[in-house]
Every structure is written in C-alpha cells, then in structure tokens.
Write a protein that holds these residues in place. Structure first.
Motif, PDB file in Angstrom:
ATOM      1  N   CYS A 220      32.918  47.918  52.846  1.00  0.00           N
ATOM      2  CA  CYS A 220      34.344  48.043  52.541  1.00  0.00           C
ATOM      3  C   CYS A 220      34.963  46.693  52.203  1.00  0.00           C
ATOM      4  O   CYS A 220      36.189  46.590  52.065  1.00  0.00           O
ATOM      5  CB  CYS A 220      35.099  48.646  53.735  1.00  0.00           C
ATOM      6  SG  CYS A 220      34.540  50.260  54.246  1.00  0.00           S
ATOM      7  N   ALA A 221      34.138  45.657  52.120  1.00  0.00           N
ATOM      8  CA  ALA A 221      34.653  44.312  51.883  1.00  0.00           C
ATOM      9  C   ALA A 221      34.941  44.099  50.405  1.00  0.00           C
ATOM     10  O   ALA A 221      34.358  44.751  49.533  1.00  0.00           O
ATOM     11  CB  ALA A 221      33.656  43.261  52.370  1.00  0.00           C
ATOM     12  N   GLY A 222      35.836  43.192  50.120  1.00  0.00           N
ATOM     13  CA  GLY A 222      36.145  42.868  48.736  1.00  0.00           C
ATOM     14  C   GLY A 222      37.275  41.871  48.637  1.00  0.00           C
ATOM     15  O   GLY A 222      37.944  41.571  49.624  1.00  0.00           O
ATOM     16  N   ALA A 223      37.459  41.352  47.458  1.00  0.00           N
ATOM     17  CA  ALA A 223      38.538  40.397  47.187  1.00  0.00           C
ATOM     18  C   ALA A 223      39.034  40.651  45.774  1.00  0.00           C
ATOM     19  O   ALA A 223      38.295  41.156  44.918  1.00  0.00           O
ATOM     20  CB  ALA A 223      38.043  38.961  47.331  1.00  0.00           C
TER      21      ALA A 223
ATOM     22  N   ILE B 146      22.990  52.869  52.061  1.00  0.00           N
ATOM     23  CA  ILE B 146      24.038  51.929  51.673  1.00  0.00           C
ATOM     24  C   ILE B 146      25.184  52.710  51.040  1.00  0.00           C
ATOM     25  O   ILE B 146      24.992  53.409  50.048  1.00  0.00           O
ATOM     26  CB  ILE B 146      23.524  50.878  50.665  1.00  0.00           C
ATOM     27  CG1 ILE B 146      22.280  50.165  51.195  1.00  0.00           C
ATOM     28  CG2 ILE B 146      24.637  49.879  50.342  1.00  0.00           C
ATOM     29  CD1 ILE B 146      22.507  49.289  52.398  1.00  0.00           C
ATOM     30  N   VAL B 147      26.359  52.615  51.627  1.00  0.00           N
ATOM     31  CA  VAL B 147      27.561  53.210  51.050  1.00  0.00           C
ATOM     32  C   VAL B 147      28.422  52.078  50.512  1.00  0.00           C
ATOM     33  O   VAL B 147      28.908  51.240  51.280  1.00  0.00           O
ATOM     34  CB  VAL B 147      28.357  54.035  52.080  1.00  0.00           C
ATOM     35  CG1 VAL B 147      29.597  54.629  51.423  1.00  0.00           C
ATOM     36  CG2 VAL B 147      27.481  55.136  52.662  1.00  0.00           C
ATOM     37  N   GLN B 148      28.571  52.039  49.206  1.00  0.00           N
ATOM     38  CA  GLN B 148      29.293  50.960  48.539  1.00  0.00           C
ATOM     39  C   GLN B 148      30.660  51.461  48.100  1.00  0.00           C
ATOM     40  O   GLN B 148      30.772  52.361  47.267  1.00  0.00           O
ATOM     41  CB  GLN B 148      28.480  50.481  47.329  1.00  0.00           C
ATOM     42  CG  GLN B 148      29.205  49.580  46.367  1.00  0.00           C
ATOM     43  CD  GLN B 148      29.068  48.110  46.710  1.00  0.00           C
ATOM     44  OE1 GLN B 148      28.782  47.752  47.840  1.00  0.00           O
ATOM     45  NE2 GLN B 148      29.267  47.261  45.726  1.00  0.00           N
ATOM     46  N   ILE B 149      31.746  50.883  48.671  1.00  0.00           N
ATOM     47  CA  ILE B 149      33.100  51.203  48.212  1.00  0.00           C
ATOM     48  C   ILE B 149      33.394  50.298  47.022  1.00  0.00           C
ATOM     49  O   ILE B 149      33.595  49.094  47.183  1.00  0.00           O
ATOM     50  CB  ILE B 149      34.150  50.997  49.313  1.00  0.00           C
ATOM     51  CG1 ILE B 149      33.724  51.704  50.600  1.00  0.00           C
ATOM     52  CG2 ILE B 149      35.514  51.479  48.839  1.00  0.00           C
ATOM     53  CD1 ILE B 149      33.625  53.192  50.505  1.00  0.00           C
ATOM     54  N   SER B 150      33.406  50.860  45.833  1.00  0.00           N
ATOM     55  CA  SER B 150      33.541  50.068  44.617  1.00  0.00           C
ATOM     56  C   SER B 150      34.854  50.418  43.921  1.00  0.00           C
ATOM     57  O   SER B 150      35.866  50.667  44.565  1.00  0.00           O
ATOM     58  CB  SER B 150      32.338  50.298  43.706  1.00  0.00           C
ATOM     59  OG  SER B 150      32.377  49.452  42.581  1.00  0.00           O
ATOM     60  N   ALA B 151      34.835  50.423  42.620  1.00  0.00           N
ATOM     61  CA  ALA B 151      36.029  50.699  41.820  1.00  0.00           C
ATOM     62  C   ALA B 151      35.582  51.172  40.449  1.00  0.00           C
ATOM     63  O   ALA B 151      34.389  51.132  40.112  1.00  0.00           O
ATOM     64  CB  ALA B 151      36.892  49.452  41.699  1.00  0.00           C
ATOM     65  N   ARG B 152      36.534  51.610  39.639  1.00  0.00           N
ATOM     66  CA  ARG B 152      36.225  51.969  38.249  1.00  0.00           C
ATOM     67  C   ARG B 152      36.046  50.672  37.472  1.00  0.00           C
ATOM     68  O   ARG B 152      36.992  49.956  37.202  1.00  0.00           O
ATOM     69  CB  ARG B 152      37.359  52.793  37.656  1.00  0.00           C
ATOM     70  CG  ARG B 152      37.087  53.285  36.245  1.00  0.00           C
ATOM     71  CD  ARG B 152      38.242  54.130  35.734  1.00  0.00           C
ATOM     72  NE  ARG B 152      39.441  53.338  35.535  1.00  0.00           N
ATOM     73  CZ  ARG B 152      39.769  52.734  34.380  1.00  0.00           C
ATOM     74  NH1 ARG B 152      38.968  52.850  33.345  1.00  0.00           N
ATOM     75  NH2 ARG B 152      40.884  52.050  34.269  1.00  0.00           N
ATOM     76  N   THR B 153      34.819  50.341  37.139  1.00  0.00           N
ATOM     77  CA  THR B 153      34.522  49.037  36.550  1.00  0.00           C
ATOM     78  C   THR B 153      34.405  49.074  35.032  1.00  0.00           C
ATOM     79  O   THR B 153      34.172  48.030  34.413  1.00  0.00           O
ATOM     80  CB  THR B 153      33.218  48.479  37.139  1.00  0.00           C
ATOM     81  OG1 THR B 153      32.152  49.405  36.883  1.00  0.00           O
ATOM     82  CG2 THR B 153      33.342  48.282  38.643  1.00  0.00           C
ATOM     83  N   ALA B 154      34.550  50.249  34.420  1.00  0.00           N
ATOM     84  CA  ALA B 154      34.491  50.343  32.961  1.00  0.00           C
ATOM     85  C   ALA B 154      35.881  50.134  32.382  1.00  0.00           C
ATOM     86  O   ALA B 154      36.875  50.064  33.089  1.00  0.00           O
ATOM     87  CB  ALA B 154      33.938  51.698  32.550  1.00  0.00           C
ATOM     88  N   GLY B 155      35.953  50.030  31.047  1.00  0.00           N
ATOM     89  CA  GLY B 155      37.237  49.892  30.379  1.00  0.00           C
ATOM     90  C   GLY B 155      37.550  48.460  29.997  1.00  0.00           C
ATOM     91  O   GLY B 155      36.807  47.523  30.320  1.00  0.00           O
TER      92      GLY B 155
END
Length: 423
Positions: A73-76, A107-116
């Motif tokens: 759940c980490a990120g910046a 591994i459960v990765q909380i990511s984001a919509r990285t396309a566009g």
C-alpha cells in the motif's frame, strides 16, 4: 495467515490492515514512522523501515520470513525532500519481488491506472515498472488499480476535495468538468481480503460504475459537510499554474501537497479506469459518504486544510522580516539595549537575535525541520516577552504594541503545531 503490509500507516494501508486483522490474520505492518499507529493498534506487530533504503533483496529476507501474503500500500506522488519515487516505488519493490521468489508469498500490489497521456509522469512510470515486473515474476499476485479512493478519513486528493467543498462563498475549480471515478476504501479492503482468501488473482481495475465530474464530486462533499450550495467558478487551467509551481517547490522542501504538478496533470486528464472484464462492483461516491456521516471535526479539517500552508508561509515571512529589517540599520535597532550594556555588545546582541529569527523563519519552510522550528519560535517568543518585560516594561504601553503583537504570533505558532501532522 501471516500478512505483511507495506505503507500501513497511510490512508489506504490503515484500513486494509484493520480489515485483515478483523478477518483473523496475523498482521505485520511496515511504516516509516509507526509510533503513533502502534499506540492506536498495539495488538499489531509494527516494524519501522524506510522503503527507499530497502533496495536489495537481502534487505527483505527477515521481513518475509513466514509471511504468506504481502500487501503493498506504499507510494509517493512526486520526488521531494520526503520522497524518492524510484527508490520507493521501483527499486525497493523489485528487490522485494526478488527476495519473495524463495518463499513465494502472494503479492497484492495497490497500483493505479498507468496508461494514457499522463503515464510518462514519474509517479505512474515507476508504478508501471513495478507492475510489469510483478506480472512476469512468476509469483502469485493481484494488481489492483483503484480510482480516487474515498473513506471516513482523507489524504492527498480526497483531502483537497473536502477543502474545496468547504470553500466560502464559491467553488473555484480548475478542470471542473474532468471525469472522476471513485472507490470506497472499504471496497478496496474487501478486494484485498478476498485475495488473501484465495479468490482473486491477476490485474483488476476498481471503480464505482457511475459518471461524475470533479464539480459533481465537490458538490457531493459540500452537501456531506452540511454546507449550502454556492456558485461554481470555473478557472482557466493556466490560473492554477502559479499554485502548482509553489506546491512543487513545497514538495522539494518535503511538504506533500496534492496541488503538485503530478496531481494536476492527472486531474486534467481525469481519473478514469480502463474498462476491463471482471472488475468488482463498487460503492458509489454518494453511498460512501452517506455511510460515513460527517461531524464538526470534518468541517474543521476541510476549512483548515488550505489555511495550513498560508499559516506556515505567514510565520516564515514574519520571522524572516523581523530578522532582516533590523539588520538594515543594526545601530538604530540596538538602541533598546544601550541602557543595559555597551554599544558594541548591544549591536552584537541585536545581530545574534536577528540571525536566530532568520534561521527559524527559513527552517519552518523545510518539512523535516518544521516542528523543531515551531518549538524554537515558541521558546524565543517567550524569551523576548520575558526579556522585554524585565528590561523595558514600558514597551507594553507602546502604541505600536511591539510586545503585544508577540501574543498573536504565539497563538499562530500553536495553530501550526496543532495542524502539522499529515497522517
């Protein structure tokens, strides 16, 4: 099951941790500053670590021992004094994947919509690099791509939405018609819970099935706060650029403003999901807010959120100017000390106090130094009041109020200290 959560002190991580603990799992939580979270949840095993310093597989060996699931759940948002995107979102996570190949946890990765078009931003590019590495790693995994996450608490973009909703007299919005999809943080925690139970794998987008614009979402929050409708003022995007510039400078000094250029670029494009089969049904924004009725503390937070940076900048300007202006004419500024000491000593004392004021005014702008600078301001202000009262009590009667004006400065400093925490 034994579950390790990265970024467990954050908005999303804290809710995910609570849900997994409620499910009966043994949760170990990793955070940079877990002291306060440990007081709130003493039953959970807390570990202190900075991901930006865990960029080698061997750094993860002890933490991964005996773990069945790892939830990231980490990120910046953006590089700055407090965050290193490449180290936190790519280097550390790739090292984690390499170390995990020995024990093979989920591994459960909380990511984001990285396309566009916004996908080349460092925030999304580093996320995408980690996602792609996980997809080909051979490890059991689930990549979750949530829309704008809403919940009882708020952080980052959701905090800004609340602050805009509480704006007096009008709603000044840039990109007011940008599409915004949302997700309840409880729905995100549900997805992680189902993954831990073995029911979800792969790459999944999460968003409520509704069409909202930014102005719709802000209006929903204004209603949630119990405030009457006001007129929306649509701002041209170029009007937001000076604010974004100042926010980026603040980011370099360690302040995590949601008005930085990365967030504004994403918002200009809109927060939308790429449509995908198998996406879970999610709670609408209105239902999420209705399930968590606001209290007066939410209204206070919303109103203070945009005032906080003004308070910090105002205190900095006050102390910088109080130190710089006397240095223009140190001999004249030192006249108050002449009845009590020789001229040379009076001038030296004036210069020393000016340099202290300047140092405190500069230090409060640097996030890691801000708390100590504010405490220093309180100490020096009290010393000035005590010294002025003992040496020249008539200053209390001065029409310009040089000592009286120290009192509101102390109150403003206390306000800054009370609102300094980000999590």
């Amino acid at each position: 099951m034994n579950i390790l959560i990265l970024g467990a002190t954050g908005f999303i991580g804290s809710v995910v941790a609570a849900r997994l603990a409620a499910d009966g799992h043994a949760v170990t939580e990793l955070g940079r500053s877990p002291a306060r979270a440990q007081l709130k949840q003493p039953a959970i095993d807390w570990r202190q670590a900075d991901l930006s310093h865990m960029t080698k597989p061997e750094d993860w060996d002890d933490l991964l021992a005996g773990q069945h699931v790892v939830v990231n759940c980490a990120g910046a948002l953006q590089d700055g004094l407090s965050d290193d995107l490449a180290a936190t979102q790519t280097d550390a996570i790739l090292a984690l994947f390499a170390a995990a190949k020995r024990s093979r946890p989920l591994i459960v990765q909380i990511s984001a919509r990285t396309a566009g078009p916004a996908g080349d931003l460092p925030f999304l590019a580093t996320k995408r690099q980690a996602d792609e590495a996980l997809a080909v790693s051979g490890l059991p995994h689930l990549i979750l791509r949530p829309a704008l996450v809403l919940g009882r608490n708020a952080h980052g973009g959701s905090s800004l939405i609340r602050a805009l909703a509480a704006f007096p007299l009008m709603l000044p919005l840039a990109h007011a018609q940008s599409p915004v999809e949302t997700l309840s943080v409880d729905d995100l925690a549900e997805a992680v819970s189902r993954a831990a139970a073995g029911n979800l794998r792969g790459d999944m987008v999460l968003a409520a099935d509704e069409a909202l614009t930014l102005v719709d979402l802000v209006r929903l929050h204004r209603q949630w706060l119990g405030l009457p409708p006001v007129r929306v003022i649509a701002l041209a995007p170029w009007l937001a650029k000076p604010v974004t510039c100042f926010a980026d400078i603040a980011g370099l000094l360690g302040w995590r403003s949601p008005l930085r250029s990365t967030a504004m670029t994403v918002m200009s494009e809109g927060v939308r999901r790429a449509k995908a089969e198998g996406a879970l049904l999610a709670t609408s924004a209105a239902a999420t807010l209705a399930a968590n009725p606001s209290g007066v503390q939410d209204l206070w937070f919303a109103r203070l959120y945009l005032l906080k940076p003004l308070v910090i900048v105002g205190l900095s300007a006050f102390w910088l100017l109080s130190g710089l202006i006397p240095l223009l004419v140190p001999a004249q500024a030192s006249t108050h000390f002449l009845p009590f000491m020789p001229g040379a000593a009076a001038t030296a004392l004036t210069i020393i106090t000016c340099l202290i004021d300047i140092a405190l005014g500069a230090a409060v702008l640097v996030r890691p130094l801000a708390k100590r600078a504010l405490l220093g301001m309180l100490a020096i202000s009290l010393a000035y009041l005590a010294g002025g009262t003992l040496l020249e009590p008539t200053l209390w009667l001065d029409p310009l109020g040089p000592l009286v004006k120290v009192l509101p400065s102390i109150l403003l400093t206390l306000t800054a200290l009370a609102t300094l925490d980000e999590r």
